[in-house]
Design a protein around this motif. Structure first.
Motif, PDB file in Angstrom:
ATOM      1  N   ARG A 161       0.824  -1.210   0.000  1.00 57.65           N
ATOM      2  CA  ARG A 161       0.000   0.000   0.000  1.00 57.65           C
ATOM      3  C   ARG A 161       0.860   1.262   0.000  1.00 57.65           C
ATOM      4  O   ARG A 161       0.519   2.251  -0.655  1.00 57.65           O
ATOM      5  CB  ARG A 161      -0.945  -0.018   1.200  1.00 57.65           C
ATOM      6  N   ASN A 162       1.962   1.238   0.731  1.00 60.68           N
ATOM      7  CA  ASN A 162       2.865   2.395   0.728  1.00 60.68           C
ATOM      8  C   ASN A 162       3.687   2.467  -0.557  1.00 60.68           C
ATOM      9  O   ASN A 162       3.972   3.548  -1.063  1.00 60.68           O
ATOM     10  CB  ASN A 162       3.789   2.329   1.943  1.00 60.68           C
ATOM     11  N   GLN A 163       4.060   1.310  -1.109  1.00 57.35           N
ATOM     12  CA  GLN A 163       4.871   1.310  -2.326  1.00 57.35           C
ATOM     13  C   GLN A 163       4.078   1.809  -3.538  1.00 57.35           C
ATOM     14  O   GLN A 163       4.650   2.436  -4.430  1.00 57.35           O
ATOM     15  CB  GLN A 163       5.388  -0.103  -2.596  1.00 57.35           C
ATOM     16  N   LEU A 164       2.789   1.522  -3.561  1.00 57.90           N
ATOM     17  CA  LEU A 164       1.962   1.894  -4.710  1.00 57.90           C
ATOM     18  C   LEU A 164       1.071   3.104  -4.421  1.00 57.90           C
ATOM     19  O   LEU A 164       0.055   3.286  -5.090  1.00 57.90           O
ATOM     20  CB  LEU A 164       1.084   0.704  -5.116  1.00 57.90           C
ATOM     21  N   ALA A 165       1.463   3.920  -3.461  1.00 59.09           N
ATOM     22  CA  ALA A 165       0.635   5.084  -3.127  1.00 59.09           C
ATOM     23  C   ALA A 165       0.550   6.078  -4.277  1.00 59.09           C
ATOM     24  O   ALA A 165      -0.450   6.791  -4.416  1.00 59.09           O
ATOM     25  CB  ALA A 165       1.189   5.768  -1.871  1.00 59.09           C
ATOM     26  N   ASN A 166       1.578   6.141  -5.117  1.00 59.49           N
ATOM     27  CA  ASN A 166       1.586   7.064  -6.262  1.00 59.49           C
ATOM     28  C   ASN A 166       1.709   6.308  -7.585  1.00 59.49           C
ATOM     29  O   ASN A 166       2.239   6.852  -8.560  1.00 59.49           O
ATOM     30  CB  ASN A 166       2.743   8.059  -6.119  1.00 59.49           C
ATOM     31  N   ALA A 167       1.230   5.091  -7.621  1.00 56.55           N
ATOM     32  CA  ALA A 167       1.364   4.257  -8.816  1.00 56.55           C
ATOM     33  C   ALA A 167       0.337   4.654  -9.873  1.00 56.55           C
ATOM     34  O   ALA A 167      -0.627   5.387  -9.613  1.00 56.55           O
ATOM     35  CB  ALA A 167       1.214   2.781  -8.450  1.00 56.55           C
ATOM     36  N   THR A 168       0.551   4.148 -11.076  1.00 53.25           N
ATOM     37  CA  THR A 168      -0.319   4.435 -12.219  1.00 53.25           C
ATOM     38  C   THR A 168      -1.328   3.301 -12.399  1.00 53.25           C
ATOM     39  O   THR A 168      -1.158   2.216 -11.832  1.00 53.25           O
ATOM     40  CB  THR A 168       0.524   4.596 -13.494  1.00 53.25           C
ATOM     41  N   PRO A 169      -2.369   3.511 -13.205  1.00 53.26           N
ATOM     42  CA  PRO A 169      -3.348   2.435 -13.423  1.00 53.26           C
ATOM     43  C   PRO A 169      -2.745   1.142 -13.943  1.00 53.26           C
ATOM     44  O   PRO A 169      -3.182   0.056 -13.556  1.00 53.26           O
ATOM     45  CB  PRO A 169      -4.307   3.062 -14.451  1.00 53.26           C
ATOM     46  N   VAL A 170      -1.734   1.220 -14.809  1.00 53.00           N
ATOM     47  CA  VAL A 170      -1.177  -0.010 -15.356  1.00 53.00           C
ATOM     48  C   VAL A 170      -0.440  -0.814 -14.288  1.00 53.00           C
ATOM     49  O   VAL A 170      -0.339  -2.055 -14.387  1.00 53.00           O
ATOM     50  CB  VAL A 170      -0.251   0.313 -16.538  1.00 53.00           C
ATOM     51  N   ASP A 171       0.058  -0.164 -13.235  1.00 56.40           N
ATOM     52  CA  ASP A 171       0.731  -0.889 -12.156  1.00 56.40           C
ATOM     53  C   ASP A 171      -0.259  -1.778 -11.403  1.00 56.40           C
ATOM     54  O   ASP A 171       0.071  -2.917 -11.040  1.00 56.40           O
ATOM     55  CB  ASP A 171       1.405   0.092 -11.195  1.00 56.40           C
ATOM     56  N   PHE A 172      -1.451  -1.272 -11.147  1.00 56.94           N
ATOM     57  CA  PHE A 172      -2.456  -2.076 -10.452  1.00 56.94           C
ATOM     58  C   PHE A 172      -3.033  -3.150 -11.375  1.00 56.94           C
ATOM     59  O   PHE A 172      -3.342  -4.252 -10.918  1.00 56.94           O
ATOM     60  CB  PHE A 172      -3.571  -1.170  -9.932  1.00 56.94           C
ATOM     61  N   LEU A 176      -5.137   3.421 -18.968  1.00 56.94           N
ATOM     62  CA  LEU A 176      -4.654   2.043 -19.000  1.00 56.94           C
ATOM     63  C   LEU A 176      -4.264   1.637 -20.426  1.00 56.94           C
ATOM     64  O   LEU A 176      -3.205   1.024 -20.636  1.00 56.94           O
ATOM     65  CB  LEU A 176      -5.738   1.111 -18.456  1.00 56.94           C
ATOM     66  N   ALA A 177      -5.102   1.969 -21.404  1.00 58.29           N
ATOM     67  CA  ALA A 177      -4.780   1.632 -22.794  1.00 58.29           C
ATOM     68  C   ALA A 177      -3.504   2.336 -23.247  1.00 58.29           C
ATOM     69  O   ALA A 177      -2.631   1.718 -23.895  1.00 58.29           O
ATOM     70  CB  ALA A 177      -5.955   2.012 -23.699  1.00 58.29           C
ATOM     71  N   LYS A 178      -3.364   3.596 -22.902  1.00 57.34           N
ATOM     72  CA  LYS A 178      -2.178   4.359 -23.297  1.00 57.34           C
ATOM     73  C   LYS A 178      -0.915   3.799 -22.671  1.00 57.34           C
ATOM     74  O   LYS A 178       0.122   3.644 -23.337  1.00 57.34           O
ATOM     75  CB  LYS A 178      -2.366   5.825 -22.916  1.00 57.34           C
ATOM     76  N   GLN A 179      -0.981   3.457 -21.383  1.00 56.77           N
ATOM     77  CA  GLN A 179       0.198   2.954 -20.687  1.00 56.77           C
ATOM     78  C   GLN A 179       0.559   1.540 -21.114  1.00 56.77           C
ATOM     79  O   GLN A 179       1.740   1.182 -21.154  1.00 56.77           O
ATOM     80  CB  GLN A 179      -0.034   3.026 -19.175  1.00 56.77           C
ATOM     81  N   LEU A 180      -0.430   0.719 -21.449  1.00 58.03           N
ATOM     82  CA  LEU A 180      -0.118  -0.614 -21.960  1.00 58.03           C
ATOM     83  C   LEU A 180       0.623  -0.534 -23.288  1.00 58.03           C
ATOM     84  O   LEU A 180       1.604  -1.259 -23.518  1.00 58.03           O
ATOM     85  CB  LEU A 180      -1.413  -1.418 -22.137  1.00 58.03           C
ATOM     86  N   ILE A 181       0.188   0.370 -24.164  1.00 56.35           N
ATOM     87  CA  ILE A 181       0.804   0.483 -25.489  1.00 56.35           C
ATOM     88  C   ILE A 181       2.184   1.127 -25.383  1.00 56.35           C
ATOM     89  O   ILE A 181       3.159   0.651 -25.976  1.00 56.35           O
ATOM     90  CB  ILE A 181      -0.115   1.284 -26.417  1.00 56.35           C
ATOM     91  N   GLU A 182       2.293   2.206 -24.617  1.00 57.31           N
ATOM     92  CA  GLU A 182       3.584   2.890 -24.510  1.00 57.31           C
ATOM     93  C   GLU A 182       4.611   2.025 -23.794  1.00 57.31           C
ATOM     94  O   GLU A 182       5.788   2.013 -24.173  1.00 57.31           O
ATOM     95  CB  GLU A 182       3.401   4.221 -23.773  1.00 57.31           C
TER      96      GLU A 182
END
Length: 566
Positions: free
Chosen positions: A98-109, A481-487
């Motif tokens: 929870r602390n490691q992903l506090a500022n994560a992006t949608p693709v990380d989750f 999510l779509a943008k981050q998966l492709i990039e």
């Protein structure tokens, strides 16, 4: 077959016949009139025709299922079973993440639920199916499958990212996304992959090996994918105390033996899913209904709930279900596993208090009974009769304001049920926003895209909001999510920029150019140097004012050398 008579009855005989028909006797009756004997056929009982879901249900009323021992019921005493209290902390697990992903992006989750290993598995099965299709033969000369090249997990990410984007940007046909029409054309799809490659990947998409398919399993083409997703769904999220079981319908009108019809759903025809959800719409487990199989006991309402909730026994959860699942037998089995049951109730269940089920009530009135195990059965009159069963509640009432701000008094069972039962509805509602589902004849593709790009995406959004404490709409989450998966896949493969369009080589000449701008033809000068030497080559090589604007250095070339090079 009914019997018809040619003679007339007397008034007394008709009276006796009418009374016997009302009594529903099981044997034939005889009326004697002097020496004349009249046979009266027995009255047939009406046949009870059950729906598909009711046929699977083993908890019908004693009149339909035979004699069963009755259970003793008493006035409510508030002695509900004392189970282990719920002490877990809902949200992302393990807690250190929870602390490691506090500022994560949608693709990380999303990567927590749909892992790189799963992408590799899908790419591997797709390659196997493509090779099997090629080896089978019968491919046309102009078929795109003849140019098939193996895919990998990075290309599969781009492929699924394009499908997510297609759910946001709706066009009538897939080919329209690569159209050059100024009204339909989209540059995003062209930069990601070619139309031919996308269509052949969509055609070959597979989740299992056809050569390893057992004949007695209808869901083998999707079973492995369901098992992997169920595992990641449960590993990375701790559900709330309240769990809800209900069915969802994936629209599909193709020809499959386990297609279902449910008139109460928005999409009446489709594939039925049993889902175990928790607020706010997170799906912890999915079970696909494959129709009536040899092991029919797995499809009964009681076994469906027990199979879905097996991993959460002994933790103090409360299970909320609708009237198709609720029964006294299910309540007793869940209590043995330290799990409460709350749900609406059908009047034809076994061993229920008859005076409660058959009593007439006025609006606002209620009747309730409780057995020795603390199971409460209540009937409350709102606009119509509402029958409920609970192992957690007694007959408590509470005040609540409706949408118009009017304060009403409702049973605590009803308020808790309405709040928890919305978990599956929220999951279905969020999946419907910008859904990437499209028409297809292959049921496993429809189901796979639903699980990967709807169910998993909704779960990832729940993880994102609960961990980062940021609100985001479903459409914005899908877009990111779509943008981050492709990039991300382009960076891993070195495709950071789209492939430039091939330019056409042309000879050009400056208008009004002076004679001094004429230069030796590059290729003619090189060939003359090799044949005659550098001193002689100057005299034998002609000068031209034409040059190529695309080649490096813009070399001067004659027409013959230009045609030979390009």
């Amino acid at each position: 077959m009914d019997t018809f008579f040619d003679f007339e009855f007397t008034q007394e005989q008709l009276h006796v016949i009418d009374s016997l028909e009302r009594s529903h006797c099981s044997t034939d009756h005889v009326i004697s009139e002097g020496d004349e004997v009249i046979n009266i056929p027995r009255t047939r009982k009406r046949r009870v025709i059950l729906s598909d879901s009711e046929e699977d249900d083993c908890d019908l009323s004693p009149a339909l299922s035979g004699h069963t021992p009755e259970c003793e019921w008493y006035q409510p005493r508030g002695k509900q079973p004392r189970l282990i209290p719920f002490t877990e902390i809902p949200g992302l697990k393990p807690y250190s993440l929870r602390n490691q992903l506090a500022n994560a992006t949608p693709v990380d989750f999303y990567s927590l639920l749909v892992t790189d290993q799963l992408f590799e598995n899908i790419a591997h099965q797709t390659n196997i199916f493509a090779q099997q299709s090629i080896d089978k033969g019968g491919i046309k000369n102009k078929s795109r499958l003849r140019l098939w090249t193996t895919t990998d997990k990075e290309e599969m990410k781009r492929f699924l990212g394009v499908i997510i984007w297609m759910g946001i940007v709706k066009l009538p046909k897939i080919v329209d996304y690569w159209s050059n029409d100024e009204m339909l054309g989209q540059s995003f799809a062209k930069k990601t992959m070619s139309r031919n490659r996308f269509e052949v990947l969509l055609r070959m998409l597979h989740f299992s090996n056809n050569e390893e398919v057992p004949k007695n399993d209808r869901l083998v083409k999707i079973r492995r994918l369901v098992e992997i997703l169920n595992q990641t769904f449960s590993i990375h999220y701790t559900p709330d105390e309240c769990l809800c079981v209900d069915e969802s319908m994936i629209p599909f009108r193709g020809r499959i033996i386990f297609r279902q019809y449910n008139k109460s759903k928005r999409h009446k025809y489709g594939i039925k899913l049993f889902k175990l959800c928790t607020t706010p719409g997170y799906t912890t487990k999915v079970q696909v209904y494959g129709g009536k199989t040899l092991d029919s006991q797995d499809n009964t309402p009681t076994n469906v709930v027990l199979n879905l909730a097996r991993n959460y026994f002994g933790k103090g959860h409360t299970m909320f279900v609708d009237n198709w699942y609720t029964s006294l037998d299910l309540a007793e089995k869940l209590v043995q596993h330290d799990t409460h049951l709350v749900g609406t109730l059908r009047k034809n269940r076994k061993n229920l208090p008859k005076d409660v089920m058959t009593g007439n009530l006025k609006p606002g009135e209620f009747m309730a009974k409780e057995n020795k195990n603390g199971v409460t059965v209540m009937k409350w009159k709102d606009k119509r009769d509402v029958c409920l069963l609970s192992t957690k509640h007694s007959i408590g009432f509470t005040k609540k304001k409706n949408k118009r701000g009017v304060e009403t008094i409702k049973p605590k069972i009803v308020i808790d049920y309405n709040k928890a039962k919305a978990a599956v509805d929220l999951s279905d509602q969020m999946s419907a926003y910008s859904s990437p589902l499209r028409k297809t004849l292959k049921w496993y593709k429809k189901l796979g895209i639903e699980l990967l790009l709807n169910t998993a995406e909704v779960n990832a959004r729940v993880l994102y909001e609960s961990t980062t404490k940021k609100k985001i709409s479903v459409v914005d989450f899908r877009r990111l999510l779509a943008k981050q998966l492709i990039e991300g896949s382009q960076e891993n493969t070195g495709l950071t920029t789209p492939r430039p369009r091939r330019q056409k080589h042309e000879l050009k000449k400056k208008e009004g150019a002076a004679v001094s701008t004429r230069k030796f033809c590059r290729d003619c000068y090189k060939s003359n140097v090799e044949l005659h030497g550098r001193n002689v080559a100057k005299n034998k090589t002609k000068k031209v004012s034409w040059f190529c604007t695309i080649c490096p250095g813009n070399p001067h070339l004659c027409r013959q050398c230009f045609d030979k090079c390009h």
